[in-house]
Design a protein around this motif. Structure first.
Motif, PDB file in Angstrom:
ATOM      1  N   ARG A   3       0.827  -1.205   0.000  1.00 13.94           N
ATOM      2  CA  ARG A   3       0.000   0.000   0.000  1.00 13.94           C
ATOM      3  C   ARG A   3       0.864   1.258   0.000  1.00 13.94           C
ATOM      4  O   ARG A   3       0.610   2.216  -0.740  1.00 13.94           O
ATOM      5  CB  ARG A   3      -0.932  -0.001   1.210  1.00 13.94           C
ATOM      6  N   GLU A   4       1.881   1.260   0.843  1.00 16.36           N
ATOM      7  CA  GLU A   4       2.753   2.429   0.925  1.00 16.36           C
ATOM      8  C   GLU A   4       3.609   2.577  -0.322  1.00 16.36           C
ATOM      9  O   GLU A   4       3.971   3.696  -0.702  1.00 16.36           O
ATOM     10  CB  GLU A   4       3.619   2.310   2.186  1.00 16.36           C
ATOM     11  N   HIS A   5       3.925   1.461  -0.976  1.00 18.25           N
ATOM     12  CA  HIS A   5       4.654   1.534  -2.244  1.00 18.25           C
ATOM     13  C   HIS A   5       3.804   2.235  -3.294  1.00 18.25           C
ATOM     14  O   HIS A   5       4.303   3.074  -4.070  1.00 18.25           O
ATOM     15  CB  HIS A   5       5.047   0.133  -2.719  1.00 18.25           C
ATOM     16  N   ALA A   6       2.509   1.904  -3.342  1.00 19.75           N
ATOM     17  CA  ALA A   6       1.604   2.568  -4.287  1.00 19.75           C
ATOM     18  C   ALA A   6       1.472   4.053  -3.955  1.00 19.75           C
ATOM     19  O   ALA A   6       1.392   4.899  -4.857  1.00 19.75           O
ATOM     20  CB  ALA A   6       0.235   1.894  -4.260  1.00 19.75           C
ATOM     21  N   LEU A   7       1.454   4.391  -2.661  1.00 15.63           N
ATOM     22  CA  LEU A   7       1.381   5.787  -2.253  1.00 15.63           C
ATOM     23  C   LEU A   7       2.633   6.550  -2.682  1.00 15.63           C
ATOM     24  O   LEU A   7       2.552   7.712  -3.113  1.00 15.63           O
ATOM     25  CB  LEU A   7       1.200   5.872  -0.735  1.00 15.63           C
ATOM     26  N   MET A   8       3.790   5.902  -2.580  1.00 15.38           N
ATOM     27  CA  MET A   8       5.035   6.537  -3.019  1.00 15.38           C
ATOM     28  C   MET A   8       5.021   6.761  -4.530  1.00 15.38           C
ATOM     29  O   MET A   8       5.462   7.817  -5.018  1.00 15.38           O
ATOM     30  CB  MET A   8       6.232   5.676  -2.614  1.00 15.38           C
ATOM     31  N   GLU A   9       4.524   5.800  -5.280  1.00 13.49           N
ATOM     32  CA  GLU A   9       4.416   5.960  -6.732  1.00 13.49           C
ATOM     33  C   GLU A   9       3.522   7.142  -7.080  1.00 13.49           C
ATOM     34  O   GLU A   9       3.824   7.922  -8.000  1.00 13.49           O
ATOM     35  CB  GLU A   9       3.865   4.692  -7.367  1.00 13.49           C
ATOM     36  N   LEU A  10       2.418   7.274  -6.361  1.00  9.49           N
ATOM     37  CA  LEU A  10       1.491   8.373  -6.608  1.00  9.49           C
ATOM     38  C   LEU A  10       2.163   9.714  -6.303  1.00  9.49           C
ATOM     39  O   LEU A  10       2.017  10.678  -7.067  1.00  9.49           O
ATOM     40  CB  LEU A  10       0.240   8.200  -5.753  1.00  9.49           C
ATOM     41  N   MET A  11       2.909   9.788  -5.215  1.00 10.08           N
ATOM     42  CA  MET A  11       3.586  11.030  -4.857  1.00 10.08           C
ATOM     43  C   MET A  11       4.614  11.420  -5.913  1.00 10.08           C
ATOM     44  O   MET A  11       4.714  12.590  -6.308  1.00 10.08           O
ATOM     45  CB  MET A  11       4.265  10.881  -3.499  1.00 10.08           C
TER      46      MET A  11
ATOM     47  N   VAL B 206      16.520  15.849 -15.489  1.00  9.25           N
ATOM     48  CA  VAL B 206      15.967  16.246 -14.196  1.00  9.25           C
ATOM     49  C   VAL B 206      14.767  15.354 -13.919  1.00  9.25           C
ATOM     50  O   VAL B 206      13.809  15.365 -14.692  1.00  9.25           O
ATOM     51  CB  VAL B 206      15.534  17.730 -14.206  1.00  9.25           C
ATOM     52  N   TYR B 207      14.794  14.589 -12.831  1.00 11.52           N
ATOM     53  CA  TYR B 207      13.694  13.660 -12.613  1.00 11.52           C
ATOM     54  C   TYR B 207      13.632  13.150 -11.171  1.00 11.52           C
ATOM     55  O   TYR B 207      14.662  13.002 -10.509  1.00 11.52           O
ATOM     56  CB  TYR B 207      13.832  12.441 -13.540  1.00 11.52           C
ATOM     57  N   PRO B 208      12.412  12.893 -10.674  1.00 13.78           N
ATOM     58  CA  PRO B 208      12.237  12.206  -9.395  1.00 13.78           C
ATOM     59  C   PRO B 208      12.104  10.704  -9.645  1.00 13.78           C
ATOM     60  O   PRO B 208      11.747  10.286 -10.755  1.00 13.78           O
ATOM     61  CB  PRO B 208      10.935  12.797  -8.868  1.00 13.78           C
ATOM     62  N   THR B 209      12.382   9.899  -8.637  1.00  9.89           N
ATOM     63  CA  THR B 209      12.339   8.442  -8.783  1.00  9.89           C
ATOM     64  C   THR B 209      11.752   7.807  -7.540  1.00  9.89           C
ATOM     65  O   THR B 209      12.115   8.170  -6.416  1.00  9.89           O
ATOM     66  CB  THR B 209      13.750   7.864  -9.017  1.00  9.89           C
ATOM     67  N   CYS B 210      10.837   6.861  -7.733  1.00 11.82           N
ATOM     68  CA  CYS B 210      10.368   6.006  -6.644  1.00 11.82           C
ATOM     69  C   CYS B 210      11.343   4.851  -6.517  1.00 11.82           C
ATOM     70  O   CYS B 210      11.550   4.108  -7.481  1.00 11.82           O
ATOM     71  CB  CYS B 210       8.948   5.496  -6.941  1.00 11.82           C
TER      72      CYS B 210
ATOM     73  N   GLY C 158      11.825   4.347  -0.743  1.00  8.60           N
ATOM     74  CA  GLY C 158      12.341   5.705  -0.667  1.00  8.60           C
ATOM     75  C   GLY C 158      12.040   6.444  -1.956  1.00  8.60           C
ATOM     76  O   GLY C 158      11.446   5.897  -2.883  1.00  8.60           O
ATOM     77  N   PHE C 159      12.438   7.707  -2.015  1.00  7.34           N
ATOM     78  CA  PHE C 159      12.322   8.461  -3.263  1.00  7.34           C
ATOM     79  C   PHE C 159      13.527   9.376  -3.394  1.00  7.34           C
ATOM     80  O   PHE C 159      14.221   9.669  -2.409  1.00  7.34           O
ATOM     81  CB  PHE C 159      11.019   9.263  -3.317  1.00  7.34           C
TER      82      PHE C 159
END
Length: 418
Positions: free
Chosen positions: A156-164, A186-190, A198-199
């Protein structure tokens, strides 16, 4: 298949044949700037593995036929095999292939269990900085990655991190690339590092234009503005992004290879959650904006676990001479000294000068850093439950051979699994 599984005939090999792939790898690393492969990788791993620098030096030193034959012999001596058969195969055909494979290799079981994952360093609750000089003396390219570690989390928290991270992508590019023009990449990463969530935010820039410490400061500015953006996000905009991520996960595979790659990832990590996408879709439908904001702020408080990795290029913004030349030979040969890396033997660690990084703990020896920090236990993101039930999972026994077969169709059109 016979040629792949059969013995390697030494009489068919010559030293020149071994030099070709070795030279290819060396030149590829020269072109890419293999510092990119060190992006926080060694810092977070608790395992004392061979570094990319050591691998590079081994390739430069040269490989012989005897080296290759010794490696092949040792590789096949003891094995644990696991495979995936997917497509128009029956269970009987799949088992037959497994039997043929194991008979041809004629190996012994592993003498000790070998985990497919590795243990990850649990970063202390403070800021850390690992700043190293680029190995390529003629390369102006720098890279900054700011990483925030969450810890052992569930699906669940992995999906939340992907959404963020999905919410972060467009404003990250707009702030750091379009407005600040720090670099093209320039990019963010899950990040799911062996089950540790982490991100990160990464910027690739040039030392002729910006220093890595300036880039780090701009990344922090972006994260502050992103937090404000999340807090003021409308319910409609939030739901639009959730729907977009759900549709992305519901998208049909363009070809069988995409499904195979996804299932193979479950096999090699020994997680076997083949309906992972469906589970993530279900939890995404129930997220709220408040949860998303709270999740982001958890990583930005005074007790956050932060690691900044700077790979510093050569340029005037890093106080390097303007006439810095590439350390290459002029004879055009393949000898190691002609590499722009020269005779590289170790990393050069740098200190921080900007006031904003004075409170960061400097990492000046990666081997000394991993450990003493505590290591997270082996962990897999398997279910929606809290991770405490998954923390003590041990690797699968390696004295047997298994074959996993998922999403296959037999000749009657029904799906089956072995």
């Amino acid at each position: 298949m016979e040629r792949i599984l059969g013995p390697v005939p030494k009489e068919c090999l010559v030293d020149d044949l071994c030099k070709c792939p070795a030279n290819f790898v060396r030149h590829a690393w020269d072109a890419w700037g293999f510092q990119k492969h060190q992006e926080g990788h060694a810092v977070c791993h608790g395992k004392q593995e061979v570094s990319v620098l050591q691998k590079y030096q081994a390739v430069v030193k040269g490989l012989t036929v005897d080296d290759l034959m010794a490696f092949v012999s040792g590789l096949k001596a003891e094995l644990y095999t696991e495979g995936l058969v997917q497509g128009n195969f029956t269970s009987t055909e799949s088992r037959g292939f497994l039997q043929y494979f194991t008979q041809k290799l004629q190996y012994q079981p592993l003498s000790a269990e070998v985990p497919v994952l590795f243990r990850v360093v649990e970063l202390p609750q403070k800021n850390h900085l690992c700043k190293v000089k680029s190995l390529n003396k003629g390369d102006a390219n720098s890279e900054v990655t700011v990483y925030y570690q969450s810890g052992l989390k569930n699906l669940r928290e992995h999906a939340l991190m992907e959404l963020m991270v999905m919410h972060m992508e467009e404003p990250c590019f707009d702030f750091l690339r379009t407005k600040e023009t720090l670099g093209y990449q320039v990019y963010p990463t899950c990040r799911n590092t062996s089950g540790v969530l982490g991100f990160s935010v990464t910027v690739e820039t040039q030392a002729t234009k910006f220093s890595t410490e300036f880039v780090e400061a701009k990344i922090q500015e972006f994260l502050v503005s992103f937090g404000e953006r999340l807090a003021s996000l409308s319910e409609e905009a939030f739901r639009t992004q959730v729907t977009a991520l759900i549709k992305l996960k519901e998208c049909e595979d363009a070809h069988l290879g995409e499904e195979v790659d996804r299932n193979w990832c479950e096999v090699v990590t020994q997680q076997y959650v083949f309906d992972r996408l469906n589970k993530e879709i279900q939890v995404l439908k129930h997220f709220t904006q408040e949860e998303l904001v709270s999740w982001f702020l958890e990583h930005r408080n005074t007790s956050s676990r932060k690691l900044s990795v700077h790979v510093v290029g050569f340029g005037v913004e890093e106080n390097d001479p303007t006439d810095q030349s590439v350390a290459c030979g002029s004879d055009g040969s393949d000898n190691p000294p002609t590499s722009s890396y020269g005779e590289v033997s170790e990393l050069t660690f740098l200190s921080a000068s900007s006031p904003s990084l004075q409170d960061a703990t400097l990492i000046s020896d990666i081997r000394a850093f991993t450990p003493p920090p505590p290591l997270h236990p082996y962990h897999k993101i398997l279910s929606l439950a809290t991770p405490t039930a998954e923390r003590q999972q041990t690797p699968l026994k390696t004295d047997t051979v298994t074959m996993a077969m998922t999403s296959t169709r037999n000749h009657t059109g029904q799906r089956g699994r072995v």
